[in-house]
Every structure is written in C-alpha cells, then in structure tokens.
Scaffold this motif. Structure first.
Motif, PDB file in Angstrom:
ATOM      1  N   ARG A  40      13.244  33.840  94.371  1.00 12.27           N
ATOM      2  CA  ARG A  40      13.217  34.494  93.061  1.00 12.27           C
ATOM      3  C   ARG A  40      13.754  35.915  93.148  1.00 12.27           C
ATOM      4  O   ARG A  40      14.532  36.361  92.300  1.00 12.27           O
ATOM      5  N   TRP A  41      13.346  36.650  94.193  1.00  6.99           N
ATOM      6  CA  TRP A  41      13.800  38.033  94.342  1.00  6.99           C
ATOM      7  C   TRP A  41      15.311  38.107  94.606  1.00  6.99           C
ATOM      8  O   TRP A  41      15.927  39.158  94.421  1.00  6.99           O
ATOM      9  N   HIS A  42      15.913  37.018  95.033  1.00  5.96           N
ATOM     10  CA  HIS A  42      17.349  36.985  95.311  1.00  5.96           C
ATOM     11  C   HIS A  42      18.174  36.501  94.116  1.00  5.96           C
ATOM     12  O   HIS A  42      19.391  36.305  94.253  1.00  5.96           O
ATOM     13  N   GLU A  43      17.586  36.320  92.967  1.00  5.18           N
ATOM     14  CA  GLU A  43      18.321  35.798  91.810  1.00  5.18           C
ATOM     15  C   GLU A  43      19.486  36.718  91.429  1.00  5.18           C
ATOM     16  O   GLU A  43      19.393  37.944  91.568  1.00  5.18           O
ATOM     17  N   LEU A  54      11.384  44.902  96.878  1.00  4.34           N
ATOM     18  CA  LEU A  54      10.131  44.393  97.445  1.00  4.34           C
ATOM     19  C   LEU A  54       9.851  45.038  98.789  1.00  4.34           C
ATOM     20  O   LEU A  54       8.737  45.518  99.046  1.00  4.34           O
ATOM     21  N   ARG A  55      10.853  45.068  99.648  1.00  2.70           N
ATOM     22  CA  ARG A  55      10.668  45.674 100.967  1.00  2.70           C
ATOM     23  C   ARG A  55      10.301  47.152 100.839  1.00  2.70           C
ATOM     24  O   ARG A  55       9.416  47.650 101.568  1.00  2.70           O
ATOM     25  N   ALA A  85       8.436  39.057  90.762  1.00  2.00           N
ATOM     26  CA  ALA A  85       8.972  37.749  91.149  1.00  2.00           C
ATOM     27  C   ALA A  85       9.582  37.035  89.953  1.00  2.00           C
ATOM     28  O   ALA A  85      10.431  36.159  90.113  1.00  2.00           O
ATOM     29  N   VAL A  86       9.143  37.389  88.758  1.00  2.00           N
ATOM     30  CA  VAL A  86       9.800  36.938  87.530  1.00  2.00           C
ATOM     31  C   VAL A  86      10.498  38.158  86.941  1.00  2.00           C
ATOM     32  O   VAL A  86       9.843  39.159  86.642  1.00  2.00           O
ATOM     33  N   ALA A  98       4.548  36.779  82.868  1.00  2.00           N
ATOM     34  CA  ALA A  98       5.030  35.576  83.537  1.00  2.00           C
ATOM     35  C   ALA A  98       4.784  35.649  85.043  1.00  2.00           C
ATOM     36  O   ALA A  98       4.436  34.642  85.674  1.00  2.00           O
ATOM     37  N   ALA A  99       4.958  36.822  85.635  1.00  2.00           N
ATOM     38  CA  ALA A  99       4.692  36.989  87.059  1.00  2.00           C
ATOM     39  C   ALA A  99       3.208  36.816  87.361  1.00  2.00           C
ATOM     40  O   ALA A  99       2.824  36.220  88.378  1.00  2.00           O
TER      41      ALA A  99
END
Length: 216
Positions: A40-43, A54-55, A85-86, A98-99
């Motif tokens: 999801r984070w790579h969308e 995130l990191r 994540a969403v 949503a997340a």
C-alpha cells in the motif's frame, strides 16, 4: 485536504528489496501483514506519503525516545505502519478513517488494536490530549517533517503539491493555506518533551514561511 504534514528527489520510486526487508524487520507483527502494508505504501499515486515517509516516522519515534516515553510503544509503532496505509489524494477527508478501519480488520481483537485504531484516527488532528503519551509520540513523529532544514522542507512542500497535481493552482493554494493556518493555531505542534524542545521553533518558522509564499 492537501496533506497535514521531504524527501530527496526520487523518493517516490519503489524502495529496494533490501530496504523493504529492513522495514519488515521493524514491524511488530507478522511479516505477511508488513508486506501487505508496504504494498500500500508503494502505490503509484504517492509522492510524499511513501514507504520512505513510514521509515522516517519510525526513525523519529526512535529519536523521540518513544520506547520509554509512550505508554504502549508497540501500539504506537503499529499505528505508524497503518496511519497512511490508505492514501488517496482525491479523497483526503476519508483516508484516516479508512486506515483505522483497515487496522481494525487486520489486527487481532483486543485492547491494543483499539489503541492502534484510536491513534490512527488521531492523525486527523494531530492534537493529543494532555497525558496521552501514545498520541503525542505518534503525532510528533508524523509532523516531524515540519522541522526539517529549510531546503528539505521545500522539497517536502513540492512533493505535497505533486500529490495534488490534479488540483488547480488557486484551489491548491487556498486549501494548503487552510491546513497550515490550522497547524499554526494549535497551542503546540509538538507534545513530547523532545519534540517541544528540538522541533517546535523550526517547524513554526517553516510553516509560517510556506504560508507567506502561498498567500503573499
């Protein structure tokens, strides 16, 4: 709208397998769930809200001393993984909810899951109540980008604009200015002792400068 919270050029490219593996190793839960969240984070619609964000949030939790400061540092770490994540820039008002619902669905029932869900929802306002050490740690780590050096902050602001590239310039300026004004109206941007001492002044300077550029 227009993001509430830069990375170097190319940050929106997918991280390497080694980078993903290093992140997965930091996930306080099943690796399969970490992989699902990383997908999801790579969308492709993301420019700032990527796995590198995130990191950075996880790194800032370490810098803040969240392991000692937060009441439930595991819940805080899980909330960091779920909080963006969403992410759909065309429906920004629904992302946090949503997340939170995703966290509720993917995590086992219990008190910790309820705390993760609460923390994810808290990133809508970034305004934890006094004594909410979990909320303070997560919100400070998420907003820590505001205290970047000026050049890095300019990259962050540009990447936020890229995520909203479909929005006409005048509308973006008005929407982004509203976000910045709401941040400046908070009595404190940072609530942990470390964040208040090390990030508050720089963040207010950066946000004020960006607001002046948008409204000048």
């Amino acid at each position: 709208m227009f993001a509430r919270a830069a990375r170097v050029p190319g940050h929106n490219a997918r991280m390497s397998g080694d980078d993903d593996s290093a992140l997965i190793a930091r996930f306080p839960g099943p690796p399969a769930l970490a992989r699902e969240l990383l997908d999801r984070w790579h969308e492709p619609q993301r420019r700032y809200h990527t796995a590198a964000h995130l990191r950075a949030v996880l790194d800032r939790l370490d810098e803040l001393g969240a392991a000692e400061y937060a009441a439930d540092p595991v819940a805080v770490a899980l909330a960091a993984w779920f909080h963006d994540a969403v992410y759909d820039p065309r429906d920004p008002d629904g992302n946090e909810e949503a997340a939170a619902e995703l966290a509720e669905d993917r995590l086992p029932p219990g008190g910790r899951t309820a705390e993760v869900v609460r923390l994810v929802r808290l990133t809508t306002t970034h305004d934890p109540a006094p004594g909410d050490t979990d909320g303070a740690a997560l919100c400070d780590a998420d907003l820590g980008v505001l205290a970047s050096p000026p050049a890095a902050y300019a990259v962050y602001a540009a990447e936020v604009r890229q995520e909203y590239g479909f929005v006409p310039d005048a509308a973006f300026r008005a929407g982004r200015a509203g976000v910045l004004e709401r941040l400046l109206a908070l009595p404190r941007l940072f609530h942990t002792p470390y964040g208040a001492a090390h990030w508050e002044a720089t963040a207010r300077y950066n946000v004020t400068a960006e607001l002046s550029l948008l409204t000048g």
